[in-house]
Write a protein that holds these residues in place. Sequence first.
Motif, short mmCIF file in Angstrom:
data_model
loop_
_atom_site.label_atom_id
_atom_site.label_comp_id
_atom_site.label_asym_id
_atom_site.label_seq_id
_atom_site.Cartn_x
_atom_site.Cartn_y
_atom_site.Cartn_z
N TYR A 43 14.78 -60.75 89.93
CA TYR A 43 15.32 -61.81 89.07
C TYR A 43 16.59 -61.30 88.42
O TYR A 43 16.59 -60.26 87.75
N TYR A 92 7.58 -52.81 87.25
CA TYR A 92 8.90 -53.42 87.04
C TYR A 92 9.92 -52.33 86.73
O TYR A 92 9.62 -51.37 86.01
N GLU A 122 14.38 -63.13 78.91
CA GLU A 122 14.11 -63.44 80.31
C GLU A 122 13.25 -62.36 80.96
O GLU A 122 12.39 -62.67 81.80
N PHE A 125 9.69 -63.15 82.55
CA PHE A 125 9.44 -62.78 83.94
C PHE A 125 8.17 -61.94 84.07
O PHE A 125 7.34 -62.17 84.96
N THR A 145 4.68 -63.35 85.96
CA THR A 145 4.41 -62.73 87.27
C THR A 145 3.28 -61.71 87.23
O THR A 145 2.88 -61.20 88.28
#
Length: 436
Positions: free
Chosen positions: A110, A147, A172, A176, A180
């Motif tokens: 992203y 991540y 954001e 995210f 997810t």
Amino acid sequence: MCLCWAFRSDTEQSGCQWAVSSLGVAHVADRGIRYLSKLCSKRYKCISQKLSEVSHDVALLEEVWSEKDYMKLKEKLASYYPHSHYFRSGVIGSGLCVFSKHPIIDTLLYQYSLNGYPFMLHHGDWFGGKSVGLVVLNLSGIIVNAYVTHLHAEYSREKDAYHPHRILQAWELGQFVRHTSQVADIVLLGGDLNMHPDDLGNRLLRSLTGLRDSFIEADSYEGPEGGCTSIPQNSFTSKHEFNSFPQGIRIDYILFKGSDKYSINCRALQTTQATDGREFPISDHEAVSATLQVQHGTTQRLLGGAEIGAIDVLNEARTELRVGLHVATGHQRGAGRLFGLSIALVLLSVAIALCGITSKALSFVFGAETLAEEGLPIVVLCLLGLGASLSALLAIAAYVLFTTEIKALRGAEDEMRRQTHTLQHALIHDKGRAMI
């Protein structure tokens, strides 16, 4: 700077232990760009050697801007990490890549909506396409969402023009991770957040996701005071960064959380100190190593106090976005005024040129002397018109850029307002249940 966040797993009777470590590779001012970064090739060699010496399960790297460097790392680490993935975004790439001993089930990238400005060439964040990369792993039946990210740099603590952008990126990033990781057993986040521990963006990220800071949670710690990952003893750091923080700053993090199936705790945390016996540092940031213990159990849900704290952080973040929105609106209006002035100059130069041509034509027809020859030369008028036209085009580009920024900031502020209302309703509902 290039950061590597790696995970190592061991099976014990009490559960599963993972070591999560980060290794710096390239200098942040050099951006890890080929032919520009100091000792870049040597530092990539050091990172490949370091990763091959320690038995990790997965390694996540930052700021590997050149895909050729990634391919070299992939070749050298193939026997240790047979699975890998390179995240592509932006003009020069996200700089994020993954090496894993275990098969990568899924990946997702992203790219943040805002990431600086293209005309700030000396900063260069806009061209990097700052993003967050996700790899989904299956470690002995445990689904792990790992991540890796890198947020916009802070170039001035006192006059931080990019603060609203970094707040939006933190929002954001949190969204995210939240959306997810709902089916994940374990969530791990490693990256250079470019935020101090108590900065607004950091508090926003943790309050949104419930992620815990390994430095705060660790049972034991070894390294620079305060867990600093950027210290003045490192020869690749910019010394002016430490005018207000002589001991260093902590902007690199390993965050984690469990689920309704597994609980996770940080047993130990280690941070390197400058060269650690090497000829030169392999990054301007220090390496971080955390040992995480995973056990069967349920992660406790956020309590009312945490929800109240999240509401306060969201309101604070919305205020900061409004400040950024005010500044962007001013820039947009300035670009509009520049466009109007440029068009006026174009029309003026055309009008003067036409008057001169008309005057010369009349002089030729009637044989009369005119003052046309005393006017501006046609070449000067053409150059004036060309410059005004280029200025108009730049004004249009700036207007579009700042309009995009305004829309992104407004959109994030609207999302935060809705999330605030949701938390408020949840808090009222929980209080009502507690009273029954």
